[in-house]
Every structure is written in structure tokens, then in C-alpha cells.
Design a protein around this motif. Structure first.
Motif, mmCIF file in Angstrom:
data_model
loop_
_atom_site.group_PDB
_atom_site.id
_atom_site.type_symbol
_atom_site.label_atom_id
_atom_site.label_comp_id
_atom_site.label_asym_id
_atom_site.label_seq_id
_atom_site.Cartn_x
_atom_site.Cartn_y
_atom_site.Cartn_z
ATOM 1 N N HIS A 1 -51.999 -106.851 -97.357
ATOM 2 C CA HIS A 1 -52.530 -106.603 -98.583
ATOM 3 C C HIS A 1 -51.741 -105.801 -99.765
ATOM 4 N N TYR A 2 -51.938 -104.909 -99.945
ATOM 5 C CA TYR A 2 -51.181 -103.615 -101.162
ATOM 6 C C TYR A 2 -49.638 -103.598 -100.478
ATOM 7 N N GLN A 3 -48.807 -103.332 -99.839
ATOM 8 C CA GLN A 3 -47.135 -103.290 -99.651
ATOM 9 C C GLN A 3 -46.570 -105.086 -99.625
ATOM 10 N N GLU A 4 -47.903 -105.728 -99.481
ATOM 11 C CA GLU A 4 -47.184 -107.173 -98.778
ATOM 12 C C GLU A 4 -45.717 -107.680 -98.218
ATOM 13 N N LEU A 5 -46.128 -106.819 -97.183
ATOM 14 C CA LEU A 5 -44.854 -107.083 -95.971
ATOM 15 C C LEU A 5 -45.711 -107.617 -94.927
ATOM 16 N N THR A 6 -44.965 -108.665 -93.789
ATOM 17 C CA THR A 6 -45.808 -109.909 -93.192
ATOM 18 C C THR A 6 -46.375 -108.755 -92.043
ATOM 19 N N ASN A 7 -47.118 -109.552 -91.482
ATOM 20 C CA ASN A 7 -47.791 -109.413 -89.996
ATOM 21 C C ASN A 7 -46.760 -108.990 -89.228
ATOM 22 N N ILE A 8 -45.859 -109.195 -88.684
ATOM 23 C CA ILE A 8 -44.104 -108.533 -88.114
ATOM 24 C C ILE A 8 -44.530 -107.398 -88.197
ATOM 25 N N GLU A 9 -43.427 -107.508 -89.601
ATOM 26 C CA GLU A 9 -43.110 -106.414 -90.045
ATOM 27 C C GLU A 9 -44.241 -105.236 -89.828
ATOM 28 N N ALA A 10 -45.159 -105.629 -90.701
ATOM 29 C CA ALA A 10 -46.496 -104.007 -90.734
ATOM 30 C C ALA A 10 -46.760 -103.410 -88.669
ATOM 31 N N ALA A 11 -46.442 -104.688 -87.966
ATOM 32 C CA ALA A 11 -46.993 -104.814 -86.577
ATOM 33 C C ALA A 11 -45.311 -103.458 -85.770
ATOM 34 N N ARG A 12 -44.499 -103.954 -86.408
ATOM 35 C CA ARG A 12 -43.389 -102.826 -85.789
ATOM 36 C C ARG A 12 -43.228 -102.015 -86.725
ATOM 37 N N LEU A 13 -43.755 -101.237 -87.940
ATOM 38 C CA LEU A 13 -44.123 -100.386 -88.557
ATOM 39 C C LEU A 13 -45.116 -99.711 -88.306
ATOM 40 N N MET A 14 -46.857 -99.969 -87.270
ATOM 41 C CA MET A 14 -47.150 -98.878 -87.201
ATOM 42 C C MET A 14 -47.565 -99.055 -85.516
ATOM 43 N N VAL B 1 -47.111 -101.951 -83.323
ATOM 44 C CA VAL B 1 -48.392 -102.019 -82.397
ATOM 45 C C VAL B 1 -48.216 -104.450 -81.844
ATOM 46 N N SER B 2 -48.169 -104.455 -81.188
ATOM 47 C CA SER B 2 -48.449 -105.960 -81.407
ATOM 48 C C SER B 2 -49.374 -106.723 -82.451
ATOM 49 N N VAL B 3 -48.138 -108.273 -82.764
ATOM 50 C CA VAL B 3 -48.340 -108.676 -83.733
ATOM 51 C C VAL B 3 -50.439 -109.333 -83.415
ATOM 52 N N GLU B 4 -50.070 -108.514 -81.979
ATOM 53 C CA GLU B 4 -52.358 -109.317 -82.365
ATOM 54 C C GLU B 4 -53.185 -108.296 -82.455
ATOM 55 N N ALA B 5 -52.347 -107.136 -82.159
ATOM 56 C CA ALA B 5 -53.123 -106.230 -82.477
ATOM 57 C C ALA B 5 -53.395 -105.365 -83.599
ATOM 58 N N MET B 6 -52.361 -105.991 -85.034
ATOM 59 C CA MET B 6 -51.570 -106.831 -86.091
ATOM 60 C C MET B 6 -53.203 -107.517 -86.853
ATOM 61 N N GLU B 7 -52.651 -107.688 -85.768
ATOM 62 C CA GLU B 7 -54.535 -109.573 -86.495
ATOM 63 C C GLU B 7 -55.803 -108.778 -86.262
#
Length: 198
Positions: free
Chosen positions: A153-166, A168-174
């Protein structure tokens, strides 16, 4: 201890990294490239640290340390291994987590005094109070939920980008986003439209 990730641990590129040329010029000691890299990246790293830590002075320290590490890493950077921006976000997050861990390890009797950085008392009182409430609610979230919300929300990364960075899977990110949003909605329910005057 901070475990700064090397560029090899992050995703491989399928498109050219727009920062690659700048990082290579920094590695060669080009002062203009260093200045351009700081101008391009420092505001985002600072915003990330402020949202994660809720303390402007600590956020500035983290942002400066992240940029120093970027400068040191530049000669070892291998184009095509990972996006520089992703690596820099990870460094910033690791530095934030180091500080958050230290906070938990050093108990204090009372929270430190912070200067009021909101608008002048005669205007913007509701907006300033709302901003403080949102930051406090964000600070109260578990670290991983806060990290997910800040990245998306603040860094405006997509869920996929944020999941890679963290990592975790995209499902876990969601799931992290969903739980974090639910907790924020509950903590800030009285700020819903139409309830300001109540």
C-alpha cells in the motif's frame, strides 16, 4: 544480526533492470551516479522505514545505512542476477527488523517523548489525529502483516513483487494482507465516513 541478502538470492530478471546502468556507474566511482542513485532511491527507502518503525529519526538512520550498503555493494553487483530495487528494499526491511528486535530487547518504563509533527493546532487537527491513529494501528500489527501492508500500500509493490521480497507465496501474501486490513479496520472503525462527529 542483520543478514543482508546478496543479489543471487533474489529473483532472476526477465526484463532489463532500469537501475543497472546507474549501479554500474556507481561501482566505477562516478560521483554524479552516486548522487542520482541517492536522489532516486532514498525517498522510497525512507518512506518504507518510517512506516515500519514509526520514528522519523530511526527511519533516517535506516535509510542512510541502506544507501551506504548500496554504495558498498555496487562494485560486486552482477547485472541480470536480481533487480537492484528489490535488493535495496530487502536491505531496508532487514535494518528495520534489527531495530524492532532491539526495541523488544530493551524494556523501557515509559515510551519516549516524541515531538508533535502534526499541523499547527488551529488547523488540520482531525487529519493529524487520524494520521497518528493509523500509524499506531499499523505499529500494533504483527511484523509480517505490517511489512505486507507497507510494501503493497505504501511502497506500491504488486502482491507478486512483495511476496518475492518477503520470500512467501502469493497466497500467503494475500492472507497477510487480509488479516492486516481486518485488524486495521477493527482498530479504526470509529473513523469510518459519517462517524467523525460522534
Amino acid at each position: 544480526m542483520d543478514q543482508t541478502p546478496g543479489p543471487r538470492r533474489l529473483e532472476r530478471l526477465t526484463v532489463e533492470d532500469p537501475d543497472e546502468d546507474l549501479v554500474l556507474r556507481v561501482a566505477r566511482g562516478d560521483p554524479a551516479a552516486v548522487q542520482a542513485l541517492v536522489a532516486r532511491k532514498l525517498p522510497r527507502v525512507l518512506a518504507l522505514a518510517q512506516r515500519m518503525l514509526g520514528d522519523p529519526a530511526e527511519a533516517e538512520d535506516v535509510a542512510q545505512e541502506a544507501m551506504l550498503r548500496a554504495w558498498r555493494q555496487a562494485p560486486h553487483w552482477r547485472p541480470g542476477q536480481a533487480r537492484f530495487d528489490t535488493w535495496l528494499h530487502r536491505v531496508g526491511l532487514n535494518l528495520c527488523y534489527d531495530r524492532l528486535r532491539r526495541r523488544r530487547e530493551i524494556p523501557t518504563e515509559a515510551p519516549p517523548d516524541r515531538p508533535d509533527e502534526g499541523p499547527a493546532p488551529d488547523r488540520g487537527l482531525f487529519a493529524a489525529d487520524t494520521g497518528r491513529r493509523v500509524q499506531a494501528a499499523l505499529d500494533a500489527l504483527p511484523d509480517r502483516q505490517r511489512e505486507a501492508l507497507v510494501l503493497c500500500h505504501y511502497q506500491e509493490l504488486t502482491n507478486i513483487e512483495a511476496a518475492r521480497l518477503m520470500e512467501v507465496s502469493v497466497e500467503a501474501m494475500e492472507s497477510l494482507l487480509s488479516r492486516g486490513r481486518r485488524a486495521l479496520r477493527a482498530a479504526l472503525a470509529d473513523l469510518a465516513p459519517g462517524r467523525e462527529g460522534r
